[in-house]
Scaffold this active site. Structure first.
Site, PDB file in Angstrom:
ATOM      1  N   MET A  30      15.229  46.215  31.608  1.00 39.56           N
ATOM      2  CA  MET A  30      14.100  45.378  32.000  1.00 39.56           C
ATOM      3  C   MET A  30      14.579  44.352  33.038  1.00 39.56           C
ATOM      4  O   MET A  30      13.934  43.324  33.243  1.00 39.56           O
ATOM      5  CB  MET A  30      13.484  44.687  30.778  1.00 39.56           C
ATOM      6  CG  MET A  30      12.910  45.716  29.791  1.00 39.56           C
ATOM      7  SD  MET A  30      11.585  45.078  28.747  1.00 39.56           S
ATOM      8  CE  MET A  30      12.406  43.777  27.888  1.00 39.56           C
ATOM      9  N   ASN A  32      17.057  41.501  35.035  1.00 45.94           N
ATOM     10  CA  ASN A  32      17.851  40.308  34.704  1.00 45.94           C
ATOM     11  C   ASN A  32      19.221  40.763  34.183  1.00 45.94           C
ATOM     12  O   ASN A  32      19.662  40.419  33.086  1.00 45.94           O
ATOM     13  CB  ASN A  32      17.126  39.432  33.667  1.00 45.94           C
ATOM     14  CG  ASN A  32      17.787  38.071  33.555  1.00 45.94           C
ATOM     15  OD1 ASN A  32      18.148  37.624  32.480  1.00 45.94           O
ATOM     16  ND2 ASN A  32      17.992  37.405  34.667  1.00 45.94           N
ATOM     17  N   HIS A  37      24.696  45.037  30.770  1.00 46.93           N
ATOM     18  CA  HIS A  37      24.083  46.152  31.519  1.00 46.93           C
ATOM     19  C   HIS A  37      25.136  46.829  32.400  1.00 46.93           C
ATOM     20  O   HIS A  37      25.190  48.060  32.500  1.00 46.93           O
ATOM     21  CB  HIS A  37      22.957  45.646  32.426  1.00 46.93           C
ATOM     22  CG  HIS A  37      21.786  45.057  31.705  1.00 46.93           C
ATOM     23  ND1 HIS A  37      21.502  43.723  31.724  1.00 46.93           N
ATOM     24  CD2 HIS A  37      20.817  45.639  30.950  1.00 46.93           C
ATOM     25  CE1 HIS A  37      20.405  43.486  31.022  1.00 46.93           C
ATOM     26  NE2 HIS A  37      19.966  44.626  30.536  1.00 46.93           N
ATOM     27  N   GLY A 149      22.422  49.930  24.822  1.00 45.58           N
ATOM     28  CA  GLY A 149      23.320  48.996  24.140  1.00 45.58           C
ATOM     29  C   GLY A 149      23.021  48.962  22.652  1.00 45.58           C
ATOM     30  O   GLY A 149      21.863  48.983  22.238  1.00 45.58           O
ATOM     31  N   LYS A 151      23.461  46.487  20.736  1.00 48.80           N
ATOM     32  CA  LYS A 151      22.934  45.199  20.269  1.00 48.80           C
ATOM     33  C   LYS A 151      21.539  45.437  19.694  1.00 48.80           C
ATOM     34  O   LYS A 151      21.158  44.873  18.700  1.00 48.80           O
ATOM     35  CB  LYS A 151      22.854  44.180  21.397  1.00 48.80           C
ATOM     36  CG  LYS A 151      22.321  42.835  20.888  1.00 48.80           C
ATOM     37  CD  LYS A 151      22.227  41.819  21.980  1.00 48.80           C
ATOM     38  CE  LYS A 151      20.982  41.981  22.810  1.00 48.80           C
ATOM     39  NZ  LYS A 151      19.728  41.568  22.155  1.00 48.80           N
ATOM     40  N   ILE A 178      28.408  43.968  24.211  1.00 48.56           N
ATOM     41  CA  ILE A 178      29.304  43.136  25.021  1.00 48.56           C
ATOM     42  C   ILE A 178      28.991  41.679  24.671  1.00 48.56           C
ATOM     43  O   ILE A 178      27.821  41.284  24.618  1.00 48.56           O
ATOM     44  CB  ILE A 178      29.075  43.388  26.532  1.00 48.56           C
ATOM     45  CG1 ILE A 178      29.213  44.885  26.844  1.00 48.56           C
ATOM     46  CG2 ILE A 178      30.031  42.570  27.383  1.00 48.56           C
ATOM     47  CD1 ILE A 178      30.603  45.474  26.636  1.00 48.56           C
ATOM     48  N   SER A 187      22.617  38.828  26.271  1.00 47.04           N
ATOM     49  CA  SER A 187      21.193  39.164  26.260  1.00 47.04           C
ATOM     50  C   SER A 187      20.498  38.355  27.339  1.00 47.04           C
ATOM     51  O   SER A 187      20.861  37.191  27.584  1.00 47.04           O
ATOM     52  CB  SER A 187      20.598  38.796  24.890  1.00 47.04           C
ATOM     53  OG  SER A 187      19.195  38.715  24.970  1.00 47.04           O
ATOM     54  N   SER A 188      19.489  38.962  27.934  1.00 51.90           N
ATOM     55  CA  SER A 188      18.728  38.219  28.942  1.00 51.90           C
ATOM     56  C   SER A 188      18.062  36.995  28.323  1.00 51.90           C
ATOM     57  O   SER A 188      17.846  35.996  28.996  1.00 51.90           O
ATOM     58  CB  SER A 188      17.656  39.122  29.557  1.00 51.90           C
ATOM     59  OG  SER A 188      18.284  40.216  30.175  1.00 51.90           O
TER      60      SER A 188
HETATM   61  O1  PAF Z   1      16.341  47.507  25.754  1.00 53.26           O
HETATM   62  C1  PAF Z   1      15.576  47.294  26.711  1.00 53.26           C
HETATM   63  O2  PAF Z   1      15.926  46.623  27.686  1.00 53.26           O
HETATM   64  C2  PAF Z   1      14.172  47.879  26.685  1.00 53.26           C
HETATM   65  O3  PAF Z   1      13.665  47.910  25.397  1.00 53.26           O
HETATM   66  C3  PAF Z   1      14.092  49.278  27.336  1.00 53.26           C
HETATM   67  C4  PAF Z   1      14.928  50.292  26.568  1.00 53.26           C
HETATM   68  C5  PAF Z   1      14.559  49.212  28.771  1.00 53.26           C
HETATM   69  C6  PAF Z   1      12.643  49.765  27.321  1.00 53.26           C
HETATM   70  O4  PAF Z   1      11.808  48.921  28.025  1.00 53.26           O
END
Ligand code: PAF
Length: 280
Positions: A30, A32, A37, A149, A151, A178, A187-188
């Site tokens: 999503m 950020n 990531h 991830g 998490k 991580i 986490s964002s």
């Molecule tokens: O984990 C996330 O960032 C979201 O739930 C995902 C898997 C990209 C789906 O929108």
């Protein structure tokens, strides 16, 4: 790196790569983007010729009173980071591209049971939103492998179930969480924390570690341990949503001798809801 806003353009690039026999990895996000990531992307790059990263803040997985509007959107910085990593393609569609019709009038994918417990109990409809978008993105990208991830342990468990139930042909990889130097899971949403909350936040992971140590030392009254975990979190200034000890394979409540456990927790610190887990 190519950035695609439209499904058709992305798919024509993917067709070329597939005709060249290339193995395609997929990292749905999503945006950020942070080190968590980037670690997923690196892992995908290690086993795939090309990696597609999607950036889409999925409205379907946010409840009415949740942080969809305020969710951090940092597309420019994300694209710079992805270009530096040598990512081949970014898919950054807008909402109309993904949901051209009202979402109330659309097909969806739901994994019952698993989606209703833990985070699903306090965020009704959240996992239906996740499985629907992940399914749609899988259909668009048709990756050989996709990486998530751990998490979001419950999310990964649900996606695995969806892939198995619907015989989807994608290899799923879950990657260890991580963490920041003090143990806080990246986490964002950590960006929402104020300075004092940021100091308290690692106590979530510490609580999980304490519970893990107690289980390793032979304590098997999981219900008592869950209560203890909640108490520890409250004493540390959190408002716990849940602390749960579950079987890691199916999130069932375990018996005293069940192997392969996971301890999961969700707790509020001010206006920020943090989640974390630890596997035994
Ligand atoms: O984990 C996330 O960032 C979201 O739930 C995902 C898997 C990209 C789906 O929108």
């Amino acid at each position: 790196m190519q950035t695609f806003l439209h499904t058709s353009a992305l798919q024509s690039q993917l067709k070329t790569w597939r005709s060249q026999g290339l193995r395609i990895g997929f990292v749905p996000t999503m945006g950020n983007l942070h080190e968590g990531h980037y670690a997923l992307i690196k892992k995908a790059q290690a086993t795939c010729h090309e990696v597609v990263v999607s950036i889409f803040v999925n409205p379907l997985q946010f409840g009415a009173n949740e942080d969809f509007a305020g969710y951090p959107r940092t597309l420019k910085a994300d694209l710079d980071g992805l270009a530096q990593m040598g990512v081949g393609a970014v898919f950054a569609p807008d909402e109309a591209e993904i949901y051209p019709r009202p979402v109330t009038d659309m097909s969806f994918v739901e994994v019952p049971g698993l989606s209703d417990m833990l985070c699903g109990a306090s965020r009704p409809g959240h996992f239906r939103g996740v499985t629907t978008i992940v399914n749609k993105l899988f259909n668009i990208v048709q990756p050989d492998m996709a990486i998530f991830g751990l998490k979001d342990f419950q999310q990964f468990t649900i996606i695995k179930r969806m892939v198995s139930d619907l015989a989807m042909s994608v290899e799923l990889v879950g990657m260890e969480t991580i963490r920041e130097a003090d143990g806080l899971a990246m986490s964002s949403r950590n960006g929402y924390l104020g300075a004092a909350e940021r100091q308290q936040a690692p106590l979530l992971y510490q609580t999980l570690q304490d519970l893990r140590d107690k289980i390793r030392q032979g304590e098997h009254d999981y219900f008592e341990l869950e209560l203890l975990g909640q108490e520890e979190l409250e004493n540390a200034g959190f408002r716990p949503d849940y602390v749960a000890i579950r079987r890691a394979d199916n999130l069932d409540v375990p018996f005293a001798d069940s192997p392969g456990l996971v301890i999961l927790a969700a707790a509020w610190l001010g206006k920020t809801r943090l989640i974390d887990n630890i596997q035994l």
